[in-house]
Structure formats: structure tokens, C-alpha cells
Design a protein around this motif. Structure first.
Motif, PDB file in Angstrom:
ATOM      1  N   PRO A 207       0.828  -1.215   0.000  1.00  0.00           N
ATOM      2  CA  PRO A 207       0.000   0.000   0.000  1.00  0.00           C
ATOM      3  C   PRO A 207       0.857   1.259   0.000  1.00  0.00           C
ATOM      4  O   PRO A 207       2.002   1.256   0.449  1.00  0.00           O
ATOM      5  N   ALA A 208       0.288   2.316  -0.474  1.00  0.00           N
ATOM      6  CA  ALA A 208       1.040   3.563  -0.600  1.00  0.00           C
ATOM      7  C   ALA A 208       1.466   4.123   0.742  1.00  0.00           C
ATOM      8  O   ALA A 208       2.460   4.838   0.831  1.00  0.00           O
ATOM      9  N   ASN A 209       0.692   3.835   1.804  1.00  0.00           N
ATOM     10  CA  ASN A 209       1.020   4.395   3.117  1.00  0.00           C
ATOM     11  C   ASN A 209       1.862   3.460   3.966  1.00  0.00           C
ATOM     12  O   ASN A 209       1.958   3.622   5.179  1.00  0.00           O
ATOM     13  N   ALA A 210       2.468   2.426   3.360  1.00  0.00           N
ATOM     14  CA  ALA A 210       3.289   1.478   4.122  1.00  0.00           C
ATOM     15  C   ALA A 210       4.522   2.179   4.683  1.00  0.00           C
ATOM     16  O   ALA A 210       5.141   3.022   4.031  1.00  0.00           O
ATOM     17  N   SER A 211       4.889   1.806   5.901  1.00  0.00           N
ATOM     18  CA  SER A 211       6.067   2.381   6.549  1.00  0.00           C
ATOM     19  C   SER A 211       7.330   1.674   6.071  1.00  0.00           C
ATOM     20  O   SER A 211       7.278   0.602   5.455  1.00  0.00           O
ATOM     21  N   ILE A 212       8.473   2.260   6.394  1.00  0.00           N
ATOM     22  CA  ILE A 212       9.750   1.633   6.030  1.00  0.00           C
ATOM     23  C   ILE A 212       9.883   0.270   6.709  1.00  0.00           C
ATOM     24  O   ILE A 212      10.343  -0.709   6.102  1.00  0.00           O
ATOM     25  N   ALA A 213       9.447   0.191   7.985  1.00  0.00           N
ATOM     26  CA  ALA A 213       9.529  -1.081   8.704  1.00  0.00           C
ATOM     27  C   ALA A 213       8.688  -2.152   8.023  1.00  0.00           C
ATOM     28  O   ALA A 213       9.084  -3.322   7.937  1.00  0.00           O
TER      29      ALA A 213
END
Length: 570
Positions: A207-213
Motif C-alpha cells: 500500500p502507498a502508506n506502508a512504513s519503512i519497517a
């Protein structure tokens, strides 16, 4: 510093400059002592050529060591290659040890097994397992090799002979089996924590809002798994050195005294280094323990090297006639029961420590640091050791003996006149007291102090968790006289398997002397609870190394390509 939920750093977000492994330096333990006057090639030849004073001929049973199994010779060589590597050695000119780079950090960290890690040394790792496992040959009896036969390992010296090759292979298999055990939940990390099962493959369309982690979560899992397995292997390796290897070669009393009283002669002043007195003389005391021939399994007894180094090694590994390095065919794989006490076996002994080497070492074949183009005299391991001590400007044995408060040996005891080479002097005093002091003090400081500049202690159990004992052994505790002495089965917590360090009986809460029926019943009930808990722990843990010592790692069957199976040490 960015860390994951498993407690390890996210690799790649805090990368040191350069891909090369950390290096160390050499130095002097006795910097105020003058160098032994150089005597050049004539005296070295008198001692070290075939027929010379240090020629011990072919090994006989009368030369057997009373304490050392044959395998400890090559475990010692494996340890030596972990902490010393002078790639610029030259026998023709003097050098300054303090200006010489030691291409191994002064730590017992198995960097010759792991190289610079999966990302900087990818050729050592198996991509099928996300670079968490080390490569072995397809049949599992040899190191992985290139098409040209070059071993894919972190130190080419560990393929100089078949025996060292197989010790290195045993550690590779141990690491790979630990990876399997952590993934399956059969074993825990060094702190008793279970590792989660492998994650699903990453989403190719996050997803576009995925975090780096989130984006790194799958890669981070495999990085954490490798780091946890590496720590388990390193700590078992360090424990074996402290509790099995050193007591065998130096004596338990010497090790206990040094551990209790601390450093006496070695003063690195907060900047750990390898003393040249140790690297060039002291730790070479194992060279005399090499036999001229070895029984490697039930079918084959082979000489270490050919008597004539001009005899070419056969191209087909099935035609092997000696123990030179190179590809290993299945019929020549080592059965470690001939080298260590495993399952009641009676292994062959190492040769005793004395100022004589077997004749096969006085005319070495071309190996890593002995090129084919050099003169015949320089093919003698004795001549090379003695000339190297002059190149490194080592003090004489008599000067160091006086410095540490001992009465020097006489010329009659040494068999030569004048100042003696330090290595020859140590071998002429087979008690090994000097070797024990230098090695054990160096090892103790390397383990406790070498990690301090980084502010962390990831590689040493003695600096991180001093009361830790092997977690993969059914018998835990110091190895004394060839046996693993079990520690108390009491545990500091009872939340279930894998929690808390083992405690001695006198440390366990509530275990106080009592009298009367009520006290006896309480002790009985407590003992029954502990027994039930021990049974649950054994069922959950399913230990793979029955022995806490090296036999647990070395007890590998030749036909098992990816599994280390240990046997109970009798």
C-alpha cells in the motif's frame, strides 16, 4: 539506531564505511626486551631440516600425547586462523610488528567462517535460504567450491589440509542446523527466546502508506534470523575454547588462576592486539602435536603430506593418497569418532608437545603460504617458524623466562648454545606454563575487552552474559577430564521452557536448610515440581548437541549433508 521487534538492528540503515571485515594489529607483550641476535639460515637449518635436531621422524605410539585427542590439533589451528592472519609475511627482511596489520580482529568471532557477512561476502551463502545458511558441497561431505576447485570459505588457509577442511565444514553444518532449529522453534536464541516462524513472501504491491519497517519486514526477519544463529554459534565456540580447549592444553588450574587473578604481563592499554610473542611463538606450540599420518575413518589411514612434494596431487579426489587440501570425495570424509571421544570411541591421540616435529612437516607441499617457487630449505615448517621469529625481532626464550620470574633452561637442557629462539625454548619446556599464561590472558582480554571500543558486546558471552552455559547441550557445564559436568537443573523462573538462566543449587530461592517433617515434605514437593519442569524442558528443547564440548559439533556423520548430530560424551 533503528531496531526491529526482535531486538536486532535493521541492516543497511547503519552501515559502516567499507565492506572489508575489521582488522586488528600486532604488538609486543614485552616491548622493553631486546630482540634475540639474528643467526640466519645456518642455525635454522641445523634445527629444522630433515635429520636435524627437531626432526621427530614418523609418529609412533611412544610419542602419543597423554591428554589430547588428535582432533584438538586442528581445532587449535582453526582458532589460530580466527585471530591471526599476516598476509604480508616475509622471511627475508625484518618488520615492525606494531606497523603490521593483522587481517583478523583480536576477537573470537568466527570471522573466518562468516567472512564479512551475507551482504559483503555473498559467495559464502546459500541464496535458497535467503543468505541465512552457509554453502556446502551438494553431497555435504566437502566445502562448496568454484568450478576451478577453490573453496568458498572466509579463509583459504582452512583448506590447506583435509582435517582442517572437515573442522571448518563441521562449523558450517552447525550454523546451518541452528538456523533450522530457530526457524522451527525447536531451540531458542542465547537468551531463551523463541524465534517466530518464517513470514509469507512480501507483497509485490504494498500500500502507498506502508512504513519503512513494513517494507523491510520480510528482509529484516531473515537478517534477524542470521544474527541470532550467528550469536548462538559464536557463544558455543567461545565457551568450548574457555571450558574445554584451554583446560586441555594448559591445565584447569592454570586457567582458573588466570581467570581469578587477571592479567599479569599482557597490557594492551585499552587497545587490544595480538602479541607477536604469542602469534609467532607461543601459539605455535601445537605444531609438534601434528601426527605424520591419521586414520580418518574405518577404511582409510593416510599420511599428512607426501614425502616428496614434487609428487602432484591427483586430479580425481577419489584417488587421494594423502591429506593435502582440495576436494573431498565421500569415501574420504572424516569420521570424528577417530578424532574426539564420541559415543565411547577411543580416538587416536595427538603427538605429544616436544621440541620435535614429524618429518612430513620438514618438506611442505605447496599450500597457501608456501609457494612452489621457493627453495627447499624454506619448505621446512621449523625453518620457517625460526626465521619468522627473527623477522619479527622476538626476544630470546631466556630473556622472557627471566622477565616472568623463571630460572632459564641451561644450554644442556636446550641442546644448543647461546640465546634460544622463543618457539624452540617453549617447546623445550613441555609444561607449557608460558604458553598457558600468554594464551589464556590474551584470550580472556580479547573476550572481555575487545568489544569495548564499539560500546557493545555482541560477540562475547563473557562480556554480555558471563553466567551463560551452552543451550544446545543435554549436559551443560565445564568439561573436565573429557566429560561435561552438568550444572544444577534449577531455573530462576518457572514460566515455561526457554526462560531464565540456570542457577546453582545454593542460588535457588527458598532452598535453605530445614529440619522436621514439614520441611522435608516441602523439599520433596519442590523437588518433584522441579523434576516435572525439567522433563517439560527436555521435551520442548530437543537438544541437538549431546555434549557441551566440541564433540557435540564434531559428531557429524559423513553422509548427513546439512545436519549436525552429536553423541553423548561418555
Amino acid at each position: 539506531m533503528t531496531t526491529t521487534k526482535h531486538g536486532f538492528e535493521i541492516r543497511g540503515l547503519d552501515v559502516p564505511r567499507g565492506a572489508a571485515p575489521p582488522t586488528g594489529r600486532f604488538g609486543r607483550m614485552f616491548p622493553t626486551l631486546p630482540a634475540r641476535p639474528a643467526t640466519g639460515l645456518p642455525l635454522a637449518e641445523r634445527l629444522g631440516l630433515p635429520g636435524g635436531l627437531m626432526d621427530g621422524g614418523d609418529t609412533t605410539t611412544q610419542q602419543d600425547s597423554p591428554t589430547l585427542d588428535a582432533g584438538f590439533t586442528f581445532l587449535g589451528q582453526f582458532i589460530d586462523h580466527n585471530i591471526t592472519f599476516d598476509a604480508t609475511g616475509n622471511l627475508g627482511r625484518q618488520v615492525d610488528p606494531e606497523a603490521t596489520t593483522n587481517f583478523r580482529p583480536p576477537m573470537l568471532d568466527l570471522d573466518h567462517l562468516y567472512g564479512s557477512g551475507p551482504f559483503a561476502s555473498p559467495l559464502l551463502y546459500d541464496t535458497r535460504w535467503h543468505n541465512t545458511k552457509l554453502l556446502v558441497s551438494p553431497d555435504g561431505v566437502d566445502l562448496a567450491r568454484t568450478a576451478g576447485g577453490v573453496a568458498l570459505i572466509g579463509d583459504p588457509r582452512n583448506d590447506e589440509n583435509l582435517l582442517l577442511n572437515q573442522v571448518h565444514l563441521a562449523f558450517i553444518k552447525f550454523h546451518n542446523r541452528v538456523v533450522d532449529g530457530l526457524m522451527s522453534g525447536e531451540i531458542t536464541d542465547v537468551f531463551g527466546n523463541r524465534f517466530p516462524p518464517p513470514p509469507a513472501d512480501p507483497n509485490p504491491n504494498p500500500p502507498a502508506n506502508a512504513s519503512i519497517a513494513d517494507l523491510l519486514s520480510v528482509r529484516t526477519y531473515w537478517d534477524d534470523l542470521f544474527a541470532a544463529a550467528q550469536q548462538v554459534v559464536r557463544w558455543h565456540y567461545q565457551w568450548i575454547i574457555v571450558h574445554e580447549y584451554l583446560p586441555l592444553v594448559c591445565g584447569q588450574d592454570s586457567v582458573d588462576t588466570i581467570d581469578r587473578d587477571g592479567l599479569q604481563f599482557f597490557d594492551p592499554a585499552g587497545n587490544p592486539f595480538i602479541p607477536v610473542e604469542f602469534a609467532v611463538a607461543g601459539f605455535r606450540f601445537m605444531h609438534p602435536t601434528i601426527r605424520s599420518d591419521y586414520t580418518i575413518n574405518d577404511k582409510h589411514t593416510l599420511p599428512l603430506f607426501p614425502l616428496n612434494f614434487d609428487d602432484p596431487a591427483p586430479e580425481d579426489p577419489h584417488d587421494r593418497a594423502d591429506l593435502r587440501g582440495g576436494a573431498v570425495a565421500p569415501e574420504f570424509a572424516l569420521d570424528f569418532r577417530h578424532f574426539f571421544t564420541i559415543d565411547g570411541s577411543r580416538p587416536q591421540r595427538a603427538k605429544r608437545i616436544e621440541a620435535k616435529l614429524n618429518v612430513r612437516l620438514l618438506d611442505l607441499p605447496p599450500i597457501t603460504d608456501v609457494p612452489a617457487e621457493i627453495g627447499r630449505q624454506l619448505r621446512s615448517l621449523v625453518v620457517r617458524n625460526l626465521l619468522r621469529s627473527e623477522v619479527q625481532q622476538l626476544p630470546s626464550g631466556q630473556d622472557i623466562s627471566r622477565k616472568i620470574g623463571q630460572v632459564p633452561l641451561t644450554e644442556a637442557e636446550l641442546g644448543i648454545s647461546g640465546p634460544a629462539y622463543l618457539w624452540y625454548y617453549i617447546l623445550s619446556r613441555p609444561s607449557c606454563a608460558t604458553v598457558a599464561a600468554g594464551w589464556a590472558r590474551s584470550a580472556r582480554h580479547r573476550q572481555r575487552g575487545a568489544d569495548r571500543p564499539a560500546g557493545r558486546g555482541p560477540d562475547s558471552y563473557r562480556s554480555t552474559y558471563p553466567i551463560w552455559t551452552p543451550t544446545l547441550a543435554e549436559q551443560r557445564g565445564p568439561v573436565r577430564h573429557g566429560r561435561a559436568a552438568p550444572l544444577s537443573p534449577a531455573w530462576s523462573r518457572t514460566e515455561g521452557p526457554g526462560h531464565g538462566p540456570a542457577l546453582r543449587a545454593d542460588q535457588h530461592p527458598g532452598r535453605q536448610p530445614g529440619s522436621g517433617v514439614r520441611h522435608r515434605r516441602r523439599r520433596r514437593d519442590r523437588g518433584r515440581r522441579h523434576a516435572r519442569h525439567r522433563r517439560r524442558r527436555r521435551r520442548a528443547r530437543r537438544p541437538h548437541l549431546r555434549s557441551a564440548g566440541f564433540a557435540g559439533i564434531a559428531g557429524v556423520r559423513p553422509a548427513a549433508p546439512a545436519v549436525v548430530r552429536g553423541e553423548r560424551r561418555q
